[in-house]
Write a protein that holds these residues in place. Structure first.
Motif, PDB file in Angstrom:
ATOM      1  N   GLU A 195      45.684  14.302  42.604  1.00  0.00           N
ATOM      2  CA  GLU A 195      46.231  15.113  43.705  1.00  0.00           C
ATOM      3  C   GLU A 195      45.130  15.986  44.319  1.00  0.00           C
ATOM      4  O   GLU A 195      45.042  16.115  45.539  1.00  0.00           O
TER       5      GLU A 195
ATOM      6  N   SER B 166      39.729  14.865  49.923  1.00  0.00           N
ATOM      7  CA  SER B 166      39.351  13.807  50.868  1.00  0.00           C
ATOM      8  C   SER B 166      40.085  13.923  52.203  1.00  0.00           C
ATOM      9  O   SER B 166      39.560  13.500  53.227  1.00  0.00           O
ATOM     10  N   SER B 167      41.267  14.517  52.216  1.00  0.00           N
ATOM     11  CA  SER B 167      42.045  14.580  53.452  1.00  0.00           C
ATOM     12  C   SER B 167      41.933  15.921  54.169  1.00  0.00           C
ATOM     13  O   SER B 167      42.359  16.035  55.317  1.00  0.00           O
ATOM     14  N   ALA B 168      41.351  16.927  53.540  1.00  0.00           N
ATOM     15  CA  ALA B 168      41.344  18.276  54.114  1.00  0.00           C
ATOM     16  C   ALA B 168      40.311  18.476  55.214  1.00  0.00           C
ATOM     17  O   ALA B 168      40.379  19.437  55.957  1.00  0.00           O
ATOM     18  N   LYS B 169      39.323  17.608  55.309  1.00  0.00           N
ATOM     19  CA  LYS B 169      38.294  17.690  56.349  1.00  0.00           C
ATOM     20  C   LYS B 169      37.627  19.061  56.382  1.00  0.00           C
ATOM     21  O   LYS B 169      37.588  19.732  57.403  1.00  0.00           O
TER      22      LYS B 169
ATOM     23  N   LYS C 299      40.098  26.064  51.816  1.00  0.00           N
ATOM     24  CA  LYS C 299      40.212  25.419  53.133  1.00  0.00           C
ATOM     25  C   LYS C 299      40.495  26.466  54.201  1.00  0.00           C
ATOM     26  O   LYS C 299      39.887  26.463  55.269  1.00  0.00           O
TER      27      LYS C 299
ATOM     28  N   TYR D 245      42.793  13.815  46.366  1.00  0.00           N
ATOM     29  CA  TYR D 245      43.421  13.438  47.637  1.00  0.00           C
ATOM     30  C   TYR D 245      43.316  14.597  48.635  1.00  0.00           C
ATOM     31  O   TYR D 245      42.971  14.397  49.796  1.00  0.00           O
ATOM     32  N   PHE D 246      43.584  15.806  48.167  1.00  0.00           N
ATOM     33  CA  PHE D 246      43.476  16.976  49.046  1.00  0.00           C
ATOM     34  C   PHE D 246      42.038  17.127  49.553  1.00  0.00           C
ATOM     35  O   PHE D 246      41.815  17.360  50.736  1.00  0.00           O
TER      36      PHE D 246
END
Length: 135
Positions: free
Chosen positions: A105, A111-114, A79, A108-109
């Protein structure tokens, strides 16, 4: 083709040696972003080595999915890399889902890290098929 060995791996571990030597014998350039540092220092050292790689990048995580193998850290470094670089990047994940809670986990990272990147879980792979995914 260029391959980058990345992480806190044991440099003289037999599997690492065999892979490195096999790649070199087949005219594959082998880069290494490697440290045996412990604690937070290893993250800075790996990131600084990693950011020197330029051009189109295809990242392959090839290991079982478990906390010990630290896929989440690789995703976090990735990222940060994406924030500093413009080129197209693919991140393919191969391995058995040994720890489903840890995999959740990681998902989730992701999908949320954009991140502007294609991250794909490709499942477990037989050792005989590894050369195919690296080419």
């Amino acid at each position: 083709m260029t391959i980058c060995f990345f992480g806190n791996y044991i440099d003289d571990y037999p599997r690492v040696r065999v892979l490195r030597e096999g790649f070199k014998q087949n005219s594959v350039e082998v880069l290494e972003c490697h440290t045996r540092e412990r604690g937070f220092k290893k993250y800075f050292k790996l990131y600084n080595q990693h950011k020197k790689i330029k051009g189109k990048l295809k990242v392959i995580f090839l290991s079982r999915i478990s906390r010990k193998k630290n896929l989440l850290f690789a995703l976090q470094v990735f990222k940060k890399y994406r924030c500093d670089h413009e080129e197209k990047v693919n991140f393919d994940i191969y391995g058995t889902l040994e720890d489903k809670t840890y995999w959740a986990e990681c998902q989730y990272f992701i999908s949320s890290a954009k991140m502007d990147v294609e991250i794909m879980y490709k499942g477990a792979i037989e050792p005989k098929n590894i050369p195919k995914i690296l080419c």
